[in-house]
Design an enzyme around this catalytic site. Sequence first.
Site, mmCIF file in Angstrom:
data_model
loop_
_atom_site.group_PDB
_atom_site.id
_atom_site.type_symbol
_atom_site.label_atom_id
_atom_site.label_comp_id
_atom_site.label_asym_id
_atom_site.label_seq_id
_atom_site.Cartn_x
_atom_site.Cartn_y
_atom_site.Cartn_z
ATOM 1 N N HIS A 115 2.679 -12.357 -3.409
ATOM 2 C CA HIS A 115 1.728 -12.314 -4.513
ATOM 3 C C HIS A 115 2.404 -12.549 -5.864
ATOM 4 O O HIS A 115 1.810 -13.144 -6.757
ATOM 5 C CB HIS A 115 1.026 -10.957 -4.558
ATOM 6 C CG HIS A 115 0.036 -10.767 -3.454
ATOM 7 N ND1 HIS A 115 -1.192 -11.405 -3.420
ATOM 8 C CD2 HIS A 115 0.073 -10.005 -2.342
ATOM 9 C CE1 HIS A 115 -1.859 -11.040 -2.339
ATOM 10 N NE2 HIS A 115 -1.107 -10.196 -1.655
ATOM 11 N N ASP A 122 -5.058 -12.447 -0.493
ATOM 12 C CA ASP A 122 -5.780 -11.479 0.342
ATOM 13 C C ASP A 122 -7.217 -11.983 0.399
ATOM 14 O O ASP A 122 -7.870 -12.108 -0.646
ATOM 15 C CB ASP A 122 -5.745 -10.083 -0.297
ATOM 16 C CG ASP A 122 -4.342 -9.496 -0.341
ATOM 17 O OD1 ASP A 122 -3.491 -9.938 0.457
ATOM 18 O OD2 ASP A 122 -4.107 -8.603 -1.170
ATOM 19 N N GLU A 179 -1.428 -6.497 8.025
ATOM 20 C CA GLU A 179 -2.636 -6.634 7.186
ATOM 21 C C GLU A 179 -3.350 -7.928 7.565
ATOM 22 O O GLU A 179 -2.889 -9.022 7.216
ATOM 23 C CB GLU A 179 -2.258 -6.673 5.698
ATOM 24 C CG GLU A 179 -1.597 -5.403 5.200
ATOM 25 C CD GLU A 179 -1.116 -5.499 3.750
ATOM 26 O OE1 GLU A 179 -1.144 -6.601 3.155
ATOM 27 O OE2 GLU A 179 -0.707 -4.463 3.219
ATOM 28 N N HIS A 182 -3.950 -10.608 4.659
ATOM 29 C CA HIS A 182 -2.853 -11.083 3.812
ATOM 30 C C HIS A 182 -2.205 -12.345 4.407
ATOM 31 O O HIS A 182 -1.797 -12.347 5.560
ATOM 32 C CB HIS A 182 -1.835 -9.936 3.705
ATOM 33 C CG HIS A 182 -0.606 -10.246 2.909
ATOM 34 N ND1 HIS A 182 -0.527 -10.064 1.541
ATOM 35 C CD2 HIS A 182 0.615 -10.700 3.295
ATOM 36 C CE1 HIS A 182 0.691 -10.387 1.129
ATOM 37 N NE2 HIS A 182 1.399 -10.773 2.176
HETATM 38 C C1 LIG Z 1 -1.209 -4.073 -1.383
HETATM 39 C C2 LIG Z 1 -1.660 -5.103 -0.365
HETATM 40 N N1 LIG Z 1 -2.922 -5.649 -0.750
HETATM 41 C C3 LIG Z 1 -0.627 -6.202 -0.242
HETATM 42 O O1 LIG Z 1 -0.797 -7.263 -0.788
HETATM 43 N N2 LIG Z 1 0.452 -5.926 0.490
HETATM 44 C C4 LIG Z 1 1.556 -6.859 0.602
HETATM 45 C C5 LIG Z 1 2.496 -6.462 1.700
HETATM 46 C C6 LIG Z 1 2.300 -6.988 -0.718
HETATM 47 O O2 LIG Z 1 2.435 -6.008 -1.456
HETATM 48 O O3 LIG Z 1 2.801 -8.108 -0.973
HETATM 49 ZN ZN ZN Z 2 -1.712 -9.304 0.077
#
Ligand SMILES: C[C@@H](N)C(=O)N[C@H](C)C(=O)O
Ligand code: ZN
EC number: 3.4.13.22
Length: 203
Positions: A115, A122, A179, A182
């Site tokens: 991100h 997401d 997840e 993601h």
């Molecule tokens: C916090 C969650 N939505 C997320 O994006 N998790 C991944 C592992 C991240 O923090 O990059």
């Molecule tokens: Zn994510």
Amino acid sequence: MTKKDIAENNIKQIEGLVLLKDLDNSFIIELKYATKDNFLKKVMYPVPVCAIRRETGEKLVKANKIFKERGYTIKVWDAYRPMHVQREFYEACPDSPYVAKPPENPIASGFRPRHNNGMAVDITLVDENGKELEMPSGFDDFTEKAKVSSNNMTEEARKNVNYLHEVMSSVGFRTYENEWWHFVDGVEEPTPYLDIPLEIFTL
Ligand SMILES: C[C@@H](N)C(=O)N[C@H](C)C(=O)O
Ligand SMILES: [Zn+2]
């Protein structure tokens, strides 16, 4: 979309990030961290700006086109996330598989796609009525239910998550076992992490 297209269409590009809506305005964008509906129950983004690395966004546009052939649209819950927000996430949730650890300073020392360089998203899918498809869990459900390989889901959720992953993989994203929502850009040469505030995109 080439660099020339970007210039001609007057698309704002900051450090390789663009607004997703400028690449394709048919995404449903509901940024959870611009609301209190997230694992921190706190508004983390001052403005609901969905920025993404241009090349990653182009892959997402390809995926959206494929989903639309079946009457579905991608709903985006998160894309580019400034590093200072990632640090806050990590303070609240350290050493967890659900939050990536921020790199040590300087922030450009890490280059894994995620991100913080606009190379992760997401997402879920909605149908023609804007209703979310059934998936294994809700967003940021930090439990075993969110695992892609979980057996704890209905047949419908299994079918939908498999379809989501099949299309995303076909356009070049990698999935994340912990997840189901993601996805990271599968390119081999990711770019530096960024801490550009989202407000910059509104100027
Ligand atoms: C916090 C969650 N939505 C997320 O994006 N998790 C991944 C592992 C991240 O923090 O990059
Ligand atoms: Zn994510």
